[in-house]
Design a protein around this motif. Structure first.
Motif, PDB file in Angstrom:
ATOM      1  N   LEU A 142     109.419  50.444 -45.273  1.00  0.00           N
ATOM      2  CA  LEU A 142     110.481  50.156 -44.322  1.00  0.00           C
ATOM      3  C   LEU A 142     110.350  48.696 -43.900  1.00  0.00           C
ATOM      4  O   LEU A 142     109.671  48.377 -42.926  1.00  0.00           O
ATOM      5  N   PRO A 143     110.979  47.761 -44.627  1.00  0.00           N
ATOM      6  CA  PRO A 143     110.851  46.339 -44.283  1.00  0.00           C
ATOM      7  C   PRO A 143     111.594  46.000 -42.999  1.00  0.00           C
ATOM      8  O   PRO A 143     112.627  46.582 -42.685  1.00  0.00           O
ATOM      9  N   GLU A 144     111.031  45.032 -42.279  1.00  0.00           N
ATOM     10  CA  GLU A 144     111.690  44.556 -41.066  1.00  0.00           C
ATOM     11  C   GLU A 144     112.764  43.524 -41.386  1.00  0.00           C
ATOM     12  O   GLU A 144     113.821  43.511 -40.775  1.00  0.00           O
ATOM     13  N   VAL A 145     112.464  42.615 -42.334  1.00  0.00           N
ATOM     14  CA  VAL A 145     113.390  41.541 -42.712  1.00  0.00           C
ATOM     15  C   VAL A 145     113.567  41.585 -44.222  1.00  0.00           C
ATOM     16  O   VAL A 145     112.589  41.724 -44.970  1.00  0.00           O
ATOM     17  N   ILE A 146     114.823  41.467 -44.674  1.00  0.00           N
ATOM     18  CA  ILE A 146     115.149  41.484 -46.099  1.00  0.00           C
ATOM     19  C   ILE A 146     115.784  40.138 -46.444  1.00  0.00           C
ATOM     20  O   ILE A 146     116.749  39.716 -45.803  1.00  0.00           O
ATOM     21  N   PHE A 168     120.103  52.160 -43.416  1.00  0.00           N
ATOM     22  CA  PHE A 168     119.160  51.830 -42.350  1.00  0.00           C
ATOM     23  C   PHE A 168     119.363  50.351 -42.014  1.00  0.00           C
ATOM     24  O   PHE A 168     118.909  49.489 -42.750  1.00  0.00           O
ATOM     25  N   PRO A 169     120.045  50.005 -40.925  1.00  0.00           N
ATOM     26  CA  PRO A 169     120.305  48.600 -40.606  1.00  0.00           C
ATOM     27  C   PRO A 169     119.009  47.825 -40.425  1.00  0.00           C
ATOM     28  O   PRO A 169     118.111  48.239 -39.688  1.00  0.00           O
ATOM     29  N   ARG A 170     118.913  46.728 -41.125  1.00  0.00           N
ATOM     30  CA  ARG A 170     117.766  45.837 -41.050  1.00  0.00           C
ATOM     31  C   ARG A 170     118.254  44.400 -40.915  1.00  0.00           C
ATOM     32  O   ARG A 170     119.418  44.092 -41.213  1.00  0.00           O
ATOM     33  N   ARG A 171     117.362  43.501 -40.494  1.00  0.00           N
ATOM     34  CA  ARG A 171     117.722  42.093 -40.407  1.00  0.00           C
ATOM     35  C   ARG A 171     117.746  41.496 -41.811  1.00  0.00           C
ATOM     36  O   ARG A 171     116.808  41.688 -42.595  1.00  0.00           O
ATOM     37  N   VAL A 172     118.803  40.753 -42.131  1.00  0.00           N
ATOM     38  CA  VAL A 172     119.007  40.199 -43.467  1.00  0.00           C
ATOM     39  C   VAL A 172     119.113  38.681 -43.361  1.00  0.00           C
ATOM     40  O   VAL A 172     119.864  38.150 -42.539  1.00  0.00           O
ATOM     41  N   LEU A 173     118.315  37.977 -44.184  1.00  0.00           N
ATOM     42  CA  LEU A 173     118.403  36.523 -44.308  1.00  0.00           C
ATOM     43  C   LEU A 173     118.995  36.198 -45.679  1.00  0.00           C
ATOM     44  O   LEU A 173     118.459  36.641 -46.699  1.00  0.00           O
ATOM     45  N   VAL A 174     120.076  35.441 -45.708  1.00  0.00           N
ATOM     46  CA  VAL A 174     120.762  35.094 -46.961  1.00  0.00           C
ATOM     47  C   VAL A 174     120.488  33.636 -47.267  1.00  0.00           C
ATOM     48  O   VAL A 174     120.707  32.756 -46.425  1.00  0.00           O
ATOM     49  N   ARG A 206     109.568  35.617 -41.897  1.00  0.00           N
ATOM     50  CA  ARG A 206     109.323  35.698 -43.338  1.00  0.00           C
ATOM     51  C   ARG A 206     109.749  37.076 -43.844  1.00  0.00           C
ATOM     52  O   ARG A 206     109.346  38.097 -43.293  1.00  0.00           O
ATOM     53  N   PRO A 207     110.584  37.145 -44.883  1.00  0.00           N
ATOM     54  CA  PRO A 207     111.055  38.449 -45.360  1.00  0.00           C
ATOM     55  C   PRO A 207     109.907  39.306 -45.888  1.00  0.00           C
ATOM     56  O   PRO A 207     108.895  38.810 -46.393  1.00  0.00           O
ATOM     57  N   ASP A 208     110.079  40.629 -45.775  1.00  0.00           N
ATOM     58  CA  ASP A 208     109.122  41.579 -46.341  1.00  0.00           C
ATOM     59  C   ASP A 208     109.467  41.939 -47.777  1.00  0.00           C
ATOM     60  O   ASP A 208     108.596  42.428 -48.511  1.00  0.00           O
ATOM     61  N   VAL A 209     110.699  41.743 -48.194  1.00  0.00           N
ATOM     62  CA  VAL A 209     111.128  42.032 -49.559  1.00  0.00           C
ATOM     63  C   VAL A 209     112.293  41.094 -49.878  1.00  0.00           C
ATOM     64  O   VAL A 209     113.057  40.703 -48.994  1.00  0.00           O
ATOM     65  N   LEU A 210     112.392  40.687 -51.166  1.00  0.00           N
ATOM     66  CA  LEU A 210     113.463  39.798 -51.628  1.00  0.00           C
ATOM     67  C   LEU A 210     114.367  40.538 -52.603  1.00  0.00           C
ATOM     68  O   LEU A 210     113.893  41.353 -53.406  1.00  0.00           O
ATOM     69  N   ILE A 211     115.667  40.214 -52.557  1.00  0.00           N
ATOM     70  CA  ILE A 211     116.648  40.758 -53.493  1.00  0.00           C
ATOM     71  C   ILE A 211     117.369  39.570 -54.130  1.00  0.00           C
ATOM     72  O   ILE A 211     117.987  38.768 -53.425  1.00  0.00           O
ATOM     73  N   ALA A 272     115.605  49.185 -51.197  1.00  0.00           N
ATOM     74  CA  ALA A 272     114.906  48.421 -50.170  1.00  0.00           C
ATOM     75  C   ALA A 272     114.614  49.238 -48.919  1.00  0.00           C
ATOM     76  O   ALA A 272     113.557  49.068 -48.300  1.00  0.00           O
ATOM     77  N   VAL A 273     115.528  50.141 -48.512  1.00  0.00           N
ATOM     78  CA  VAL A 273     115.351  50.888 -47.262  1.00  0.00           C
ATOM     79  C   VAL A 273     115.632  52.367 -47.505  1.00  0.00           C
ATOM     80  O   VAL A 273     116.413  52.734 -48.389  1.00  0.00           O
ATOM     81  N   PRO A 274     115.003  53.251 -46.742  1.00  0.00           N
ATOM     82  CA  PRO A 274     115.324  54.680 -46.837  1.00  0.00           C
ATOM     83  C   PRO A 274     116.571  55.015 -46.008  1.00  0.00           C
ATOM     84  O   PRO A 274     117.153  54.152 -45.346  1.00  0.00           O
ATOM     85  N   VAL A 275     116.966  56.312 -46.030  1.00  0.00           N
ATOM     86  CA  VAL A 275     118.118  56.779 -45.247  1.00  0.00           C
ATOM     87  C   VAL A 275     117.628  57.167 -43.857  1.00  0.00           C
ATOM     88  O   VAL A 275     116.730  58.006 -43.707  1.00  0.00           O
TER      89      VAL A 275
END
Length: 539
Positions: A142-146, A168-174, A206-211, A272-275
């Motif tokens: 369950l990442p905090e920042v994506i 699951f709404p998460r913070r997203v950095l583009v 700092r993101p926990d996972v990158l897409i 990236a995230v669960p339901v």
């Protein structure tokens, strides 16, 4: 008349003039061209950074060169045996009397060449171990920042955000990048490295996972994600990375090096995230099971406590024997205290009978004798130690004096050697300066000769003339001169003004060569001779 005798009065050309004339003819005639051929003789960049090779087909070959600056900016690098389409300028190389193409852009010739290049690059990177499963990381549950690397204007980022909002709404950095075309590979690699460079706990999280995501397209459209710089940046990423490039049937090299490959950008968001709703149900079920287990454990412990209490004996039975021992010890305590007191009194009396005044005087005398002996031995030891220290310091003084003399002599010798070396270097520097000045004088003299050889005034001295319009621009053909136009003709010894024939057509044809006398008769009556001006440009 033989041809050799006909050209007896023709002007002479030097080798350099003829080579420069051919060079101008080739460049003016062809300019920029596109050539399709196979790369031959490519052995990598030269030590100077330039690349030299040849383009060939089944019946011909042309030399090619790529300058260092152009090669550094190329997205597609040349490789031996590839069929390519080269865009550049055709020119000649006077040093070896050959023509060549100076390449400014290079692209593979067709989809087959791209696939072959992709397979070759895939084998190379796989041999380095970049595709090994052992080096891939697990995705956080369950990442905090994506962090998302994609185009900010496409539908991909909207699909990812909508899917994250549903699950699951998460913070997203583009990190906005180009996903197609020139410079897109460098931007994607810089975005991946930029996310990894963010400090933990900084102002930007700092993101926990990158897409890394992009929509579908052709192999040429997705080629940026096959570039080696992108693959290596994904392999160096310390943040788990999900590749979501193209549709499910599209395969790029970043898919092999990524920690997880998603068939679509929407699927990447699902990975990236669960339901959240499913997590709520699971947490409620786990809470219910935890309460039931605690109740069962509580009842079990209560039953065990009751069984243990029934097996324990009564408190009176446990304390009966210790109570009996305490009573027996209390009864025998007065008798034992009296016996202990008598025993200590007897030992004290025996010790006091041994302490007399004569014994004390003897002990004091023995202690005084030992003190005297120790004082004498201490004096002898002090004098002996002082004598040894004095001898040692005298030896050290002699050695120090000899060492100081030898050190001074060594320093004088070193100074003399350095003085000789400085003198030799000064002489060499003087000789080198004289040699350098001679070389610079020779270069200046050669440059002056070359400038004189390349000047158009040398051409005017051989009988040619330069025609300019009234604004001073050179005229290259008769078509550029209108009826009655004012022109200026420059000879080797000055300039002459002239006016074009008024009755000539607008598009003039080349007139036949007239005899010298006829040419003099048709020359305009009004002439203006000007002083020579500064050397201009023939082009």
């Amino acid at each position: 008349m033989p041809p050799a005798e006909q050209l007896h009065n023709a002007p002479e050309f030097t080798v350099s003039e003829l080579s420069q004339s051919l060079k101008r003819t080739v460049e003016d005639t062809y300019g920029h061209v596109r050539v399709r051929g196979e790369i031959s003789g490519f052995r990598g960049a030269h030590s100077s950074g330039h690349c030299y090779f040849a383009l060939k087909d089944e019946s011909a070959k042309i030399e090619a060169v790529i300058w260092k600056g152009v090669h550094g900016r190329m997205r597609f690098k040349p490789q031996e045996g590839l069929e390519v389409i080269a865009t550049g300028k055709l020119t000649t190389y006077p040093g070896s009397s050959k023509y060549q193409i100076v390449i400014e852009a290079l692209e593979p010739a067709g989809i087959g060449a791209l696939m072959a290049l992709m397979e070759e690059r895939k084998k190379k990177l796989a041999a380095e171990g970049l595709f090994d499963e052992a080096r891939k990381q697990l995705l956080p549950w369950l990442p905090e920042v994506i962090g998302v690397v994609t185009s900010p204007t496409g539908a991909v980022i909207r699909d990812i955000l909508h899917r994250l909002e549903d699950r699951f709404p998460r913070r997203v950095l583009v990190w906005p990048v180009k996903v197609q075309g020139e410079g897109s590979a460098e931007q994607v690699a810089a975005a991946i490295r930029g996310f990894n460079a963010l400090p933990e706990g900084g102002r930007i999280p700092r993101p926990d996972v990158l897409i890394v995501a992009r929509g579908g397209g052709s192999l040429e459209d997705l080629w940026s994600f096959n570039e080696e710089i992108v693959v290596r940046a994904a392999a160096e990423s310390m943040i788990p990375l999900i590749s979501a490039v193209g549709h499910e049937t599209d395969i790029t090299l970043i898919d092999f090096v990524a920690d997880k490959r998603a068939p679509t950008p929407t699927a990447a968001a699902e990975m990236a995230v669960p339901v959240r709703s499913e997590l709520f149900v699971e947490v409620a079920d786990l809470a219910r099971r935890t309460r039931a287990y605690w109740q069962r454990a509580h009842e079990s412990r209560r039953s065990e406590l009751r069984a243990a209490a029934r097996a324990l004996p009564a408190a009176g039975d446990l304390l009966a024997i210790p109570r009996q021992r305490l009573d027996s010890a209390g009864a025998s305590l007065p008798r034992c205290l009296r016996a202990n007191t008598h025993a200590h009194f007897r030992r004290f009396t025996a010790a006091g009978s041994k302490l007399t005044l004569r014994v004390l005087h003897g002990q004091i005398a023995q202690a005084g004798h030992r003190l005297t002996v120790c004082g004498e031995r201490l004096g002898l030891s002090a004098r002996s130690l002082l004598r040894r220290r004095r001898d040692r310091f005298a030896g050290l003084e002699v050695r120090l004096r000899a060492s100081k003399l030898s050190n001074a002599q060594a320093q004088r010798n070193a100074i003399a050697r350095q003085r000789e070396r400085t003198q030799r270097l000064s002489e060499r520097a003087g000789r080198a300066l004289v040699t350098l000045l001679q070389r610079l004088d020779a270069r200046v003299e050669n440059s002056g000769k070359l400038l004189s050889a390349l000047s158009y005034r040398g051409v005017l001295a051989r009988g040619f003339a330069l025609v300019r319009d009234d604004s001073g621009h050179p005229l290259h053909s008769a078509d550029a001169i209108g009826p009655g136009a004012r022109v200026e003709i420059e000879f080797a010894d000055g300039r002459v003004g002239a006016t074009a024939d008024a009755d000539r057509p607008a598009v003039a044809r080349r007139a036949p060569v007239q005899p010298k006398a006829a040419a003099q008769e048709t020359k305009p009556a009004q002439r203006r001779v000007a002083k020579p001006v500064d050397q201009g440009s023939l082009f």
